[in-house]
Design a protein around this motif. Structure first.
Motif, PDB file in Angstrom:
ATOM      1  N   UNK A 128       0.811  -1.221   0.000  1.00  0.00           N
ATOM      2  CA  UNK A 128       0.000   0.000   0.000  1.00  0.00           C
ATOM      3  C   UNK A 128       0.845   1.273   0.000  1.00  0.00           C
ATOM      4  N   UNK A 129       2.150   1.123   0.122  1.00  0.00           N
ATOM      5  CA  UNK A 129       3.026   2.300   0.192  1.00  0.00           C
ATOM      6  C   UNK A 129       3.224   2.929  -1.181  1.00  0.00           C
ATOM      7  N   UNK A 130       3.620   4.200  -1.152  1.00  0.00           N
ATOM      8  CA  UNK A 130       3.889   4.955  -2.381  1.00  0.00           C
ATOM      9  C   UNK A 130       5.391   5.252  -2.451  1.00  0.00           C
ATOM     10  N   UNK A 131       6.176   4.304  -3.008  1.00  0.00           N
ATOM     11  CA  UNK A 131       7.634   4.427  -2.956  1.00  0.00           C
ATOM     12  C   UNK A 131       8.196   5.679  -3.627  1.00  0.00           C
ATOM     13  N   UNK A 132       7.612   6.118  -4.716  1.00  0.00           N
ATOM     14  CA  UNK A 132       8.105   7.332  -5.377  1.00  0.00           C
ATOM     15  C   UNK A 132       7.941   8.559  -4.503  1.00  0.00           C
ATOM     16  N   UNK A 133       6.803   8.646  -3.841  1.00  0.00           N
ATOM     17  CA  UNK A 133       6.547   9.780  -2.958  1.00  0.00           C
ATOM     18  C   UNK A 133       7.406   9.702  -1.697  1.00  0.00           C
ATOM     19  N   UNK A 134       7.639   8.489  -1.204  1.00  0.00           N
ATOM     20  CA  UNK A 134       8.505   8.325  -0.034  1.00  0.00           C
ATOM     21  C   UNK A 134       9.916   8.792  -0.376  1.00  0.00           C
ATOM     22  N   UNK A 135      10.411   8.372  -1.539  1.00  0.00           N
ATOM     23  CA  UNK A 135      11.743   8.777  -1.984  1.00  0.00           C
ATOM     24  C   UNK A 135      11.832  10.294  -2.114  1.00  0.00           C
ATOM     25  N   UNK A 136      10.793  10.910  -2.675  1.00  0.00           N
ATOM     26  CA  UNK A 136      10.783  12.370  -2.836  1.00  0.00           C
ATOM     27  C   UNK A 136      10.773  13.071  -1.471  1.00  0.00           C
ATOM     28  N   UNK A 137       9.978  12.575  -0.536  1.00  0.00           N
ATOM     29  CA  UNK A 137       9.908  13.187   0.794  1.00  0.00           C
ATOM     30  C   UNK A 137      11.242  13.051   1.516  1.00  0.00           C
ATOM     31  N   UNK A 138      11.854  11.870   1.433  1.00  0.00           N
ATOM     32  CA  UNK A 138      13.158  11.689   2.073  1.00  0.00           C
ATOM     33  C   UNK A 138      14.220  12.563   1.414  1.00  0.00           C
TER      34      UNK A 138
END
Length: 120
Positions: A79-89
């Motif tokens: 359910x995670x959004x890896x692209x958005x997680x990468x952008x936030x990090x």
């Protein structure tokens, strides 16, 4: 809040709803056995919220990003959004490198978060 300590002098300059949401996510992570990632998120949140050198608008933006990351952390991997997680990090990384007071906290939190999310 159970996991995050915010100085009373900054309460008016942050979205306490964001911090409360992060706190709930940290509790959920702790309950699920994610002690290391919950500690990293708590330290990062406290550092951002309590740093008077960070302009208020920037502080709110950073806390939004931490809230998003903490929200993603409690979701199942599918359910995670890896692209958005990468952008936030990435955004947190850029700010932390430019903010002396956050650099030390971020240098400990970043590898924990990247490992947790399986990001290179």
């Amino acid at each position: 809040m159970n996991n995050i300590k915010v100085d009373n002098s900054v309460v008016g300059s942050i979205n306490t709803g964001n911090v409360a949401s992060i706190d709930v996510h940290i509790s959920q992570l702790k309950h699920a056995g994610g002690e290391e990632v919950s500690k990293a998120l708590a330290q990062l949140t406290e550092a951002i919220a309590n740093d008077a050198a960070i302009p208020d608008a920037e502080r709110r933006r950073l806390l939004d990003q931490v809230e998003f990351v903490s929200e993603q952390a409690v979701k199942g991997a599918d359910a995670r959004r890896p692209g958005m997680i990468t952008a936030a990090l990435g955004a947190l990384d850029a700010t932390a490198k430019a903010t002396t007071s956050l650099a030390a906290i971020w240098s400990g939190a970043q590898p924990v978060l990247k490992h947790f999310f399986g990001i290179g």
